[in-house]
Design a protein around this motif. Structure first.
Motif, PDB file in Angstrom:
ATOM      1  N   LEU A   1       6.576   5.140 -29.883  1.00 54.53           N
ATOM      2  CA  LEU A   1       6.214   3.766 -30.220  1.00 54.53           C
ATOM      3  C   LEU A   1       6.207   3.554 -31.732  1.00 54.53           C
ATOM      4  O   LEU A   1       6.645   2.511 -32.227  1.00 54.53           O
ATOM      5  CB  LEU A   1       4.835   3.420 -29.636  1.00 54.53           C
ATOM      6  CG  LEU A   1       4.765   3.299 -28.117  1.00 54.53           C
ATOM      7  CD1 LEU A   1       3.346   3.039 -27.667  1.00 54.53           C
ATOM      8  CD2 LEU A   1       5.696   2.214 -27.621  1.00 54.53           C
TER       9      LEU A   1
ATOM     10  N   ARG B   1       3.001   7.885 -28.272  1.00 57.78           N
ATOM     11  CA  ARG B   1       2.639   7.184 -29.508  1.00 57.78           C
ATOM     12  C   ARG B   1       3.699   7.407 -30.593  1.00 57.78           C
ATOM     13  O   ARG B   1       3.997   6.502 -31.380  1.00 57.78           O
ATOM     14  CB  ARG B   1       1.281   7.657 -30.014  1.00 57.78           C
ATOM     15  CG  ARG B   1       0.122   7.116 -29.227  1.00 57.78           C
ATOM     16  CD  ARG B   1      -1.187   7.340 -29.964  1.00 57.78           C
ATOM     17  NE  ARG B   1      -2.298   7.187 -29.056  1.00 57.78           N
ATOM     18  CZ  ARG B   1      -3.081   8.191 -28.634  1.00 57.78           C
ATOM     19  NH1 ARG B   1      -2.874   9.417 -29.085  1.00 57.78           N
ATOM     20  NH2 ARG B   1      -4.054   7.972 -27.798  1.00 57.78           N
TER      21      ARG B   1
ATOM     22  N   GLU C   1       8.246   0.844 -34.022  1.00 57.33           N
ATOM     23  CA  GLU C   1       7.552  -0.024 -34.982  1.00 57.33           C
ATOM     24  C   GLU C   1       8.149   0.113 -36.383  1.00 57.33           C
ATOM     25  O   GLU C   1       8.359  -0.878 -37.084  1.00 57.33           O
ATOM     26  CB  GLU C   1       6.058   0.317 -35.035  1.00 57.33           C
ATOM     27  CG  GLU C   1       5.293  -0.044 -33.776  1.00 57.33           C
ATOM     28  CD  GLU C   1       5.087  -1.532 -33.585  1.00 57.33           C
ATOM     29  OE1 GLU C   1       5.311  -2.310 -34.536  1.00 57.33           O
ATOM     30  OE2 GLU C   1       4.715  -1.925 -32.473  1.00 57.33           O
TER      31      GLU C   1
ATOM     32  N   LEU D   1       7.685   5.914 -21.915  1.00 57.76           N
ATOM     33  CA  LEU D   1       6.588   5.047 -21.480  1.00 57.76           C
ATOM     34  C   LEU D   1       6.497   5.012 -19.954  1.00 57.76           C
ATOM     35  O   LEU D   1       5.410   5.135 -19.385  1.00 57.76           O
ATOM     36  CB  LEU D   1       6.795   3.624 -22.007  1.00 57.76           C
ATOM     37  CG  LEU D   1       6.418   3.387 -23.459  1.00 57.76           C
ATOM     38  CD1 LEU D   1       7.038   2.101 -23.968  1.00 57.76           C
ATOM     39  CD2 LEU D   1       4.922   3.344 -23.613  1.00 57.76           C
TER      40      LEU D   1
ATOM     41  N   THR E   1      -0.120  -2.055 -18.659  1.00 56.02           N
ATOM     42  CA  THR E   1      -0.183  -1.800 -20.100  1.00 56.02           C
ATOM     43  C   THR E   1       1.209  -1.469 -20.626  1.00 56.02           C
ATOM     44  O   THR E   1       1.645  -2.012 -21.648  1.00 56.02           O
ATOM     45  CB  THR E   1      -1.141  -0.622 -20.396  1.00 56.02           C
ATOM     46  OG1 THR E   1      -2.419  -0.928 -19.874  1.00 56.02           O
ATOM     47  CG2 THR E   1      -1.231  -0.345 -21.881  1.00 56.02           C
ATOM     48  N   VAL E   2       1.896  -0.588 -19.927  1.00 54.89           N
ATOM     49  CA  VAL E   2       3.241  -0.186 -20.348  1.00 54.89           C
ATOM     50  C   VAL E   2       4.207  -1.361 -20.246  1.00 54.89           C
ATOM     51  O   VAL E   2       5.030  -1.572 -21.131  1.00 54.89           O
ATOM     52  CB  VAL E   2       3.726   1.016 -19.514  1.00 54.89           C
ATOM     53  CG1 VAL E   2       5.198   1.289 -19.753  1.00 54.89           C
ATOM     54  CG2 VAL E   2       2.890   2.237 -19.852  1.00 54.89           C
TER      55      VAL E   2
ATOM     56  N   ARG F   1       3.525  -4.492 -20.543  1.00 50.65           N
ATOM     57  CA  ARG F   1       3.222  -5.411 -21.644  1.00 50.65           C
ATOM     58  C   ARG F   1       3.790  -4.880 -22.964  1.00 50.65           C
ATOM     59  O   ARG F   1       4.410  -5.617 -23.727  1.00 50.65           O
ATOM     60  CB  ARG F   1       1.706  -5.599 -21.753  1.00 50.65           C
ATOM     61  CG  ARG F   1       1.283  -6.574 -22.831  1.00 50.65           C
ATOM     62  CD  ARG F   1      -0.229  -6.685 -22.934  1.00 50.65           C
ATOM     63  NE  ARG F   1      -0.814  -5.433 -23.416  1.00 50.65           N
ATOM     64  CZ  ARG F   1      -1.674  -4.689 -22.726  1.00 50.65           C
ATOM     65  NH1 ARG F   1      -2.036  -5.032 -21.491  1.00 50.65           N
ATOM     66  NH2 ARG F   1      -2.176  -3.584 -23.246  1.00 50.65           N
ATOM     67  N   LYS F   2       3.594  -3.589 -23.227  1.00 53.85           N
ATOM     68  CA  LYS F   2       4.097  -2.992 -24.465  1.00 53.85           C
ATOM     69  C   LYS F   2       5.618  -3.077 -24.546  1.00 53.85           C
ATOM     70  O   LYS F   2       6.182  -3.444 -25.569  1.00 53.85           O
ATOM     71  CB  LYS F   2       3.653  -1.527 -24.574  1.00 53.85           C
ATOM     72  CG  LYS F   2       2.200  -1.360 -24.968  1.00 53.85           C
ATOM     73  CD  LYS F   2       1.856   0.102 -25.095  1.00 53.85           C
ATOM     74  CE  LYS F   2       0.394   0.322 -25.375  1.00 53.85           C
ATOM     75  NZ  LYS F   2      -0.023  -0.129 -26.701  1.00 53.85           N
TER      76      LYS F   2
ATOM     77  N   ARG G   1       6.769  -6.737 -25.149  1.00 53.05           N
ATOM     78  CA  ARG G   1       6.535  -7.212 -26.516  1.00 53.05           C
ATOM     79  C   ARG G   1       7.481  -6.547 -27.513  1.00 53.05           C
ATOM     80  O   ARG G   1       7.994  -7.203 -28.424  1.00 53.05           O
ATOM     81  CB  ARG G   1       5.080  -6.971 -26.914  1.00 53.05           C
ATOM     82  CG  ARG G   1       4.126  -7.898 -26.190  1.00 53.05           C
ATOM     83  CD  ARG G   1       2.694  -7.617 -26.540  1.00 53.05           C
ATOM     84  NE  ARG G   1       1.806  -8.518 -25.814  1.00 53.05           N
ATOM     85  CZ  ARG G   1       0.483  -8.462 -25.847  1.00 53.05           C
ATOM     86  NH1 ARG G   1      -0.111  -7.515 -26.579  1.00 53.05           N
ATOM     87  NH2 ARG G   1      -0.249  -9.301 -25.160  1.00 53.05           N
ATOM     88  N   LEU G   2       7.694  -5.239 -27.333  1.00 55.49           N
ATOM     89  CA  LEU G   2       8.606  -4.532 -28.235  1.00 55.49           C
ATOM     90  C   LEU G   2      10.028  -5.058 -28.070  1.00 55.49           C
ATOM     91  O   LEU G   2      10.746  -5.274 -29.050  1.00 55.49           O
ATOM     92  CB  LEU G   2       8.556  -3.037 -27.980  1.00 55.49           C
ATOM     93  CG  LEU G   2       7.347  -2.296 -28.534  1.00 55.49           C
ATOM     94  CD1 LEU G   2       7.368  -0.857 -28.063  1.00 55.49           C
ATOM     95  CD2 LEU G   2       7.308  -2.367 -30.044  1.00 55.49           C
TER      96      LEU G   2
END
Length: 88
Positions: free
Chosen positions: A32, A29, A36, A58, A71-72, A74-75, A78-79
């Motif tokens: 990430l 987190r 962000e 990740l 999930t990873v 996708r993250k 997108r990032l």
């Protein structure tokens, strides 16, 4: 409460793994959040460096069973798209 020796051992192991997984999730987190924040600041170079640092962490989360593979994926996708959009 665990009664058999086997269930007592499993309870101990689960407690240890829970602490390890919690630390790993927290570290992921943090990586990430750094990505962000870099995206929010608008600095493409910093964002790209932060993403490069976050990706192996990740992936490690997947191999250790902390996060699901999709999930990873996708993250990361997108990032990466958001970082790429900053560069343009």
């Amino acid at each position: 409460m665990a009664n058999t020796p086997q269930s007592k051992k499993r309870a101990r192991q689960n407690e240890r793994r829970n602490d390890i997984n919690k630390a790993r999730r927290s570290r992921i987190r943090t990586y990430l959040r750094k990505v962000e924040e870099a995206i929010a600041s608008g600095d493409a170079e910093v964002a790209k460096a932060a993403l490069t640092a976050a990706q192996p962490e990740l992936a490690r989360g997947v191999t250790k069973g902390v996060l699901h593979k999709n999930t990873v994926s996708r993250k990361m996708s997108r990032l990466a798209a958001r970082v790429k959009a900053l560069a343009n």
